[in-house]
Write an enzyme that holds these catalytic residues in place. Structure first.
Site, PDB file in Angstrom:
ATOM      1  N   GLN A  77       0.831  -1.213   0.000  1.00  0.00           N
ATOM      2  CA  GLN A  77       0.000   0.000   0.000  1.00  0.00           C
ATOM      3  C   GLN A  77       0.862   1.259   0.000  1.00  0.00           C
ATOM      4  O   GLN A  77       0.493   2.280   0.598  1.00  0.00           O
ATOM      5  CB  GLN A  77      -0.943  -0.004   1.201  1.00  0.00           C
ATOM      6  N   SER A  78       1.986   1.207  -0.680  1.00  0.00           N
ATOM      7  CA  SER A  78       2.896   2.361  -0.694  1.00  0.00           C
ATOM      8  C   SER A  78       2.272   3.561  -1.422  1.00  0.00           C
ATOM      9  O   SER A  78       1.900   3.465  -2.598  1.00  0.00           O
ATOM     10  CB  SER A  78       4.197   1.950  -1.384  1.00  0.00           C
ATOM     11  N   ASN A  79       2.211   4.681  -0.722  1.00  0.00           N
ATOM     12  CA  ASN A  79       1.761   5.934  -1.361  1.00  0.00           C
ATOM     13  C   ASN A  79       2.785   6.401  -2.391  1.00  0.00           C
ATOM     14  O   ASN A  79       2.433   6.950  -3.432  1.00  0.00           O
ATOM     15  CB  ASN A  79       1.583   7.026  -0.306  1.00  0.00           C
TER      16      ASN A  79
END
Ligand SMILES: Cc1ncc(COP(=O)(O)O)c(C=O)c1O
Length: 331
Positions: A73-75
């Site tokens: 879920q890396s921005n």
């Protein structure tokens, strides 16, 4: 001083807004929010400021493909995927963790943007990240591409520029609103935002202290990371900066159970801020950092008559990916 190439990607300057409803409810110092959650829509958050410099460097080096890395879920990966699509790069994401079920939140946007996702079990990722990135770069070269690797969170000597320049914006904000700000608080995940703000405010002669609220590793790790990135920045761009004169302040007491795992108290803070200010925080970064800030205010760490700036670094897609945790925490 050498000037780096830069692309114009983010909607700048972002607003600085006081949280007056929260102040009326809680008292204490006034909190102002630097709205870096509004830097864009899909590519929103802090990473776009860093990517203006990293992607410009990639273009200058005539790269055709970008490789970067992070959690599922890396921005940062989501912003890179979307901006890479816009700029015509092939984007390869090396992600930590195994894919299961339908993609949500940031990962869904990675896929919509057409990024090629390579996911690895957590242990393998942690042990072999450097080798994995190199291997993907070699594969791309053998296919005729020119790859450019951006490290975790775009936190390196190039990405540091993003928040050195954001510090220029903050200093203008302080003047505009007549603020005497002593403390700037931000979530710290790979250190680049804190590094840029710390150096940038110092170069302006500001006495404001930057507080990095750690969301994963401990104080020692982040102090070392910030110092290392700034030393590399100083060397590469011939900056006049006495790194030993900087206060690198890290508070690692609000990490909770671990990276991306928030306590019920953090979800309560997210709800409090959404319901009093209409402002959306996330459980991975900004919610933890803001919770730490409120806790410190409650403990009397900041004088009541001061102004504090909280840098809202984005992350709302990560909140959407935790809908069941939100439901469980709020009942
Ligand atoms: C929403 C958000 N806030 C804060 C951070 C922390 O910024 P940095 O990686 O520069 O420490 C990140 C990324 O790690 C992020 O995605």
């Amino acid at each position: 001083m050498l000037t780096p190439p830069r692309l114009d990607l983010a909607r700048l300057p972002t607003p600085l807004e006081p949280l007056d409803n929260l102040h009326a409810r809680l008292g204490g110092p006034r909190i102002w929010v630097k709205r870096d959650d509004l830097t864009e829509l899909g590519a929103s958050g802090n990473k776009i400021r860093k990517l203006e410099f990293c992607l410009a460097e990639a273009k200058q080096q005539q790269a055709t493909a970008i490789i970067t890395c992070g959690g599922l879920q890396s921005n940062h990966c989501r912003a890179t995927a979307l901006l890479g699509a816009k700029l015509g790069f092939t984007v390869h994401l090396v992600l930590r963790g195994e894919l299961e079920g339908a993609a949500e939140g940031n990962l869904m946007l990675d896929q919509l943007a057409g990024a090629v996702v390579h996911s690895y079990p957590v242990k393998q990722y942690q042990q072999d990240l450097g080798a994995l990135l190199d291997r993907h770069a070699d594969d791309l070269r053998s296919q005729g591409e020119t790859p450019f690797i951006i490290p975790t969170g775009a936190s390196d000597e190039i990405g540091v520029w993003g928040y050195v320049c954001a510090a220029d914006e903050l200093v203008c904000d302080f003047e505009t609103y007549g603020l005497d700000v002593n403390n700037v608080v931000v979530a710290t995940g790979s250190g680049g935002t804190q590094a840029g703000l710390t150096a940038g405010l110092h170069l302006h002669g500001s006495s404001a202290q930057v507080w990095g609220m750690a969301v994963c590793d401990d104080e020692h790790w982040f102090r070392n990371k910030v110092r290392t990135d700034l030393a590399a920045w100083q060397a590469r761009y011939q900056m006049e900066l006495d790194i030993d004169a900087l206060n690198i302040n890290v508070d690692d007491r609000y990490i909770g159970p671990g990276y991306a795992q928030a306590t019920p108290e953090v979800f309560d803070t997210i709800k409090l801020v959404a319901s009093t200010e209409g402002l959306v925080l996330d459980p991975v970064y900004t919610g933890k950092a803001f919770h730490g800030l409120l806790d410190q205010i409650g403990n009397g760490r900041f004088a009541d008559d001061t102004d504090i700036v909280f840098v809202h670094t984005g992350g709302s897609f990560g909140l959407m990916a935790q809908s069941s945790q939100v439901a469980a925490a709020l009942g």
